[in-house]
Design an enzyme around this catalytic site. Sequence first.
Site, short mmCIF file in Angstrom:
data_model
loop_
_atom_site.label_atom_id
_atom_site.label_comp_id
_atom_site.label_asym_id
_atom_site.label_seq_id
_atom_site.Cartn_x
_atom_site.Cartn_y
_atom_site.Cartn_z
N TRP A 102 50.70 39.20 -40.94
CA TRP A 102 51.61 40.23 -40.41
C TRP A 102 50.97 41.01 -39.28
CZ3 TRP A 102 56.39 39.34 -40.72
CH2 TRP A 102 56.90 38.63 -41.81
N ASP A 172 51.84 49.67 -40.54
CA ASP A 172 52.92 48.89 -41.12
C ASP A 172 52.69 48.92 -42.64
OD1 ASP A 172 54.60 46.99 -42.17
OD2 ASP A 172 53.89 45.33 -40.93
N LYS A 196 61.15 45.82 -50.36
CA LYS A 196 60.09 45.59 -51.36
C LYS A 196 60.11 46.73 -52.38
CE LYS A 196 58.07 43.26 -47.52
NZ LYS A 196 58.24 41.91 -47.89
N1 PMP Z 1 55.26 43.49 -42.16
C1 PMP Z 1 54.96 43.14 -43.41
C2 PMP Z 1 53.66 43.59 -44.00
C3 PMP Z 1 55.85 42.36 -44.15
O1 PMP Z 1 55.56 42.00 -45.41
C4 PMP Z 1 57.08 41.95 -43.56
C5 PMP Z 1 58.11 41.14 -44.31
N2 PMP Z 1 57.72 40.46 -45.38
C6 PMP Z 1 57.33 42.33 -42.24
C7 PMP Z 1 56.40 43.13 -41.58
C8 PMP Z 1 58.59 41.92 -41.55
O2 PMP Z 1 59.61 42.68 -42.05
P1 PMP Z 1 61.12 42.45 -41.69
O3 PMP Z 1 61.50 41.13 -42.25
O4 PMP Z 1 61.78 43.61 -42.38
O5 PMP Z 1 61.26 42.51 -40.22
#
Ligand code: PMP
Length: 360
Positions: A102, A172, A196
Site C-alpha cells: 500500500w 494512511d 474495515k
Molecule cells: N490503503 C490501505 C492500507 C488499504 O488496506 C487499502 C484497501 N485495502 C487501500 C489503501 C485502498 O483503499 P480503497 O480501496 O478504499 O481505495
Amino acid sequence: MSRIFNFSAGPAMLPEVVLERAQSEMLDWHGTGMSVMEMSHRGKEFLSIADKAESDLRALLSIPDNYRVLFLQGGASGQFAGVPMNLLGDKRIADYINTGAWSKKAIAEAKKYAQVNVAASSEAENFTTVPAQDQWQLSDDAAYVHITSNETIGGVEYPFTPDTGDRPLVADMSSTLLSRPIDVMRYGVIYAGAQKNIGPAGLTIVIVRDDLIGHARVETPSVIDYRVQAEAGSMSNTPPTYSWYIAGLVFQWIRQQGGLASMSALNQRKAESLYAAIDASDFYQNPVDPNCRSWMNVPFTLADDTLDKTFLEGAEQAGLMFLKGHRSVGGMRASLYNAMPEEGVRALIDYMHIFEQQHG
Ligand code: PMP
C-alpha cells in the site's frame, strides 16, 4: 443458517448489533417513514445523523478542535492523489516511507504530482518490518511525510508514532483506524477507507489539521479539495449517505464497548493468541518482525503450500471464511478487525490445530 466468521481484509465483518439496528430502521428511520437511503443529504434528518456520527468519532479519537473531519467518497486510493494535491503548496518534495504494497501504491500516485523521496524502505527485508526512525533520510524541505500505519497485505504495523519535526505527518490508517487509541495531534492528516473497522465501503474518513487546509493546487478536483469539502461540511457533492449512517452506528457501538481502550485490549488479545498459535508450531509461519506484527491482519503460510487449497476448503466448511492470502503473497491471511469476536479467533486456532494433526 449456521454461524460464520468472516476473516476478509475488507469489506469486512460488521458488528451484528449494528446490522440488526440498520435492519430495524431500514424502512422507517425514527418514524419518518423513510429509509436513510432515501433521504436528502441536506434534510434535517440526515444532517442529524451526520452530526452525531462526527461527534461520536471526535469523542472516540479525542480529535482536537483544530482538526476537521471529512466524510468523502473516493476511497483511500482517492487520497493517494488528494494528499499531494492538497499539501504540496509551493513545495515540490514529499517524503514517503515504503513498508509494503500500500505504501508503493501511495508512492506511485504521488509521483504524478510530487518529487517523491523514499526516505526509508523495508523492501530489502521483504517488507517484514518498519524501518527504525533513526534510519530515515527525511528531506529538509518536504511538504509532508507519508506513512502507511498498517500494511493490510503484509501484516506490518508501526510500533511507534514517527517524529517528523515540523513536516506534517500524513498517515494512511485504512486498516488500523479505531483499532486502538492514537494521538491525533501527532499527525497532520489521517485518512482511511471505511470498509474495515469503520463501516461499509464507499466512505473515506479524512482528519486534517486546520493549517493544512486551503493550499490545494488549482487543478485539484473540488471533491477532494480539503478546503472546499471542509467549508461544505463534506457536502460539496452528494456524500455516501448510507455508509456515513452505518459508520455512525459503528461509532456508537464502539463507545458502548468502552471506546478505543477496550477495543485495543480485545484486539491485542485476539492477535497475540493467533501469533502464539502460529509460533508454537513448525507447520505454520508468519515472517514479520515480532515488534511490527499487525493486530489487524495476520498473514501466515503452511510449511507445505500444496496443502493450501485443502486448508481453505476445510476452513470454509467450518464456517471460517475468506482466509485466502492476498494474491501477491499467497498463503493465508486472517483479518481481525474490531467486529471479529474472540470466539472467531478461537475457532480459527482450533481448526489450525486439528488441520495440523491431520496433515502435519
Ligand atoms: N490503503 C490501505 C492500507 C488499504 O488496506 C487499502 C484497501 N485495502 C487501500 C489503501 C485502498 O483503499 P480503497 O480501496 O478504499 O481505495
